[in-house]
Write a protein that holds these residues in place. Structure first.
Motif, mmCIF file in Angstrom:
data_model
loop_
_atom_site.group_PDB
_atom_site.id
_atom_site.type_symbol
_atom_site.label_atom_id
_atom_site.label_comp_id
_atom_site.label_asym_id
_atom_site.label_seq_id
_atom_site.Cartn_x
_atom_site.Cartn_y
_atom_site.Cartn_z
ATOM 1 N N THR A 124 5.616 21.571 -19.616
ATOM 2 C CA THR A 124 7.494 21.919 -20.464
ATOM 3 C C THR A 124 7.065 21.790 -22.458
ATOM 4 N N ASP A 125 5.517 20.353 -22.296
ATOM 5 C CA ASP A 125 5.886 20.203 -24.173
ATOM 6 C C ASP A 125 5.139 21.172 -24.006
ATOM 7 N N PHE A 126 3.756 21.425 -23.301
ATOM 8 C CA PHE A 126 2.977 22.431 -24.003
ATOM 9 C C PHE A 126 3.017 23.712 -23.407
ATOM 10 N N PHE A 127 3.590 24.086 -22.508
ATOM 11 C CA PHE A 127 4.012 25.599 -22.181
ATOM 12 C C PHE A 127 5.348 26.200 -22.502
ATOM 13 N N PRO A 128 5.788 28.208 -23.070
ATOM 14 C CA PRO A 128 7.021 28.005 -23.303
ATOM 15 C C PRO A 128 7.426 28.481 -23.078
ATOM 16 N N SER A 129 8.969 28.373 -22.700
ATOM 17 C CA SER A 129 10.040 28.975 -21.813
ATOM 18 C C SER A 129 9.998 30.697 -21.475
ATOM 19 N N ARG A 130 9.776 30.695 -21.416
ATOM 20 C CA ARG A 130 10.132 31.908 -20.831
ATOM 21 C C ARG A 130 11.307 33.058 -20.732
ATOM 22 N N LYS A 131 12.053 32.489 -20.342
ATOM 23 C CA LYS A 131 13.508 32.397 -20.382
ATOM 24 C C LYS A 131 13.934 33.116 -22.406
ATOM 25 N N GLU A 132 13.059 32.009 -23.398
ATOM 26 C CA GLU A 132 13.238 32.447 -25.123
ATOM 27 C C GLU A 132 11.906 33.035 -24.997
ATOM 28 N N GLN A 133 11.040 33.401 -24.508
ATOM 29 C CA GLN A 133 10.144 34.318 -25.099
ATOM 30 C C GLN A 133 11.420 35.718 -23.771
ATOM 31 N N ALA A 134 11.590 35.865 -23.602
ATOM 32 C CA ALA A 134 12.759 37.099 -23.032
ATOM 33 C C ALA A 134 13.687 37.536 -23.706
ATOM 34 N N LEU A 135 14.071 36.400 -24.014
ATOM 35 C CA LEU A 135 15.386 37.002 -25.245
ATOM 36 C C LEU A 135 15.397 37.071 -26.304
ATOM 37 N N SER A 136 14.103 36.606 -26.793
ATOM 38 C CA SER A 136 13.156 37.289 -28.625
ATOM 39 C C SER A 136 12.985 38.462 -28.636
ATOM 40 N N ALA A 137 12.488 38.520 -26.720
ATOM 41 C CA ALA A 137 11.906 39.546 -27.108
ATOM 42 C C ALA A 137 12.897 40.953 -26.798
#
Length: 298
Positions: A124-137
């Motif tokens: 998780t320190d390297f890969f982003p949160s899919r939830k945060e990406q979804a909310l941003s989108a």
């Protein structure tokens, strides 16, 4: 980004063996067992290629099988990668297209690999949160009304954060099979989060695997996924806009077909039909529109 002295490749010594949406691949008989991938211009900058390289290495470090990434190289003014050449490979979707009798086998393998992926702890320190990406989108989706954006955002926020892996484009075209070995490919959307954020890619319309498949089968698979997450269908309300033919004689059959697949009683399935009074593409008999709302409970 720092311009490290990466090895230069003379492309004239390589033979093109493939081409996809993102670029071309080459082989060289003097370098057996590897493949050169040269991306299209927008993906061939050092930053983009290094990200692709680092993501592949990070996924591999978590014990997930990927074609081994060997090195970054220069090809003229652009950057490229040299990676493992997977022998006799085919994507699961290609196998389904070429050998229809193996569709069920490939579907089971896809589910098995998905479960393994979603159970793998992610960096998780390297890969982003899919939830945060979804909310941003969702916030950037200008084509969605404010009301619908609030509803979609509320649903996304209700999905708990998760530190396990998600592919980001989980579908049969992104798993290769070579003998008994599988490999994950196209990792640019890799992240961590709840598998619910990958469901939208289960049945892509670009995959031949699902071409002509009975939609009841797809619904059964979605219901199974929901149930695995501890949810169940409460009721559904469906409205179909269609100029012709008249659907009234078929509505009872449609409800009786959907209810057992959804695992609900007949009175929990509502199907209604309407026309657009000959307005728009529906009124011109060029297509139909369907609005479906489902109550999901836990």
């Amino acid at each position: 980004m720092e311009q490290t002295n990466y090895p230069h490749i003379d492309l004239s010594a390589w033979t093109q063996v493939g081409e996809g949406g993102n670029g071309k691949t080459y082989e060289n008989p003097s370098r057996p067992g590897v493949i050169l991938k040269v991306n299209n211009s927008r993906l061939s900058t050092l930053e983009a290629v290094k990200h692709e390289y680092d993501v592949s290495k990070a996924v591999e470090s978590m014990g997930l099988p990927v074609p081994a990434m060997h090195e970054i190289v220069r090809v003229g003014d652009v950057y490229a990668t040299i990676s493992e050449l997977v022998p006799n490979k085919k994507s699961l979707s290609r196998i389904c297209h070429d050998e229809p009798e193996r569709i069920e086998e490939m579907a089971r393998l896809l589910c098995q690999k998905g479960k393994e992926l979603f159970a793998t702890p992610c960096h998780t320190d390297f890969f982003p949160s899919r939830k945060e990406q979804a909310l941003s989108a969702i916030d950037r989706a200008g084509f969605v009304s404010k009301k619908n954006r609030r509803m979609i955002r509320a649903f996304a926020e209700s999905v708990p954060e998760n530190s396990h892996c998600v592919h980001g484009d989980f579908q049969s075209g992104n798993i290769l099979l070579s003998g008994e070995q599988t490999y994950w490919i196209d990792l640019d959307r890799f992240a961590h989060g709840d598998p619910m954020f990958d469901i939208g890619h289960l049945f892509p319309d670009t995959s031949d695997e699902w071409k002509g498949v009975d939609s009841k089968l797809l619904l059964e698979k979605v219901v199974a996924i929901i149930q695995e997450k501890g949810y169940r269908v409460g009721n559904v309300d469906i409205t179909i806009a269609l100029q012709k033919p008249k659907l009234a004689p078929h509505i009872a059959t449609m409800r009786a077909t959907l209810a057992p697949i959804l695992g609900v009683s007949l009175d929990c399935v509502s199907v209604k039909a309407t026309t657009t009074e000959r307005l728009g593409f529906v009124g011109r008999c060029e297509g139909c529109e369907v609005w479906a709302c489902a109550l999901i409970t836990k």
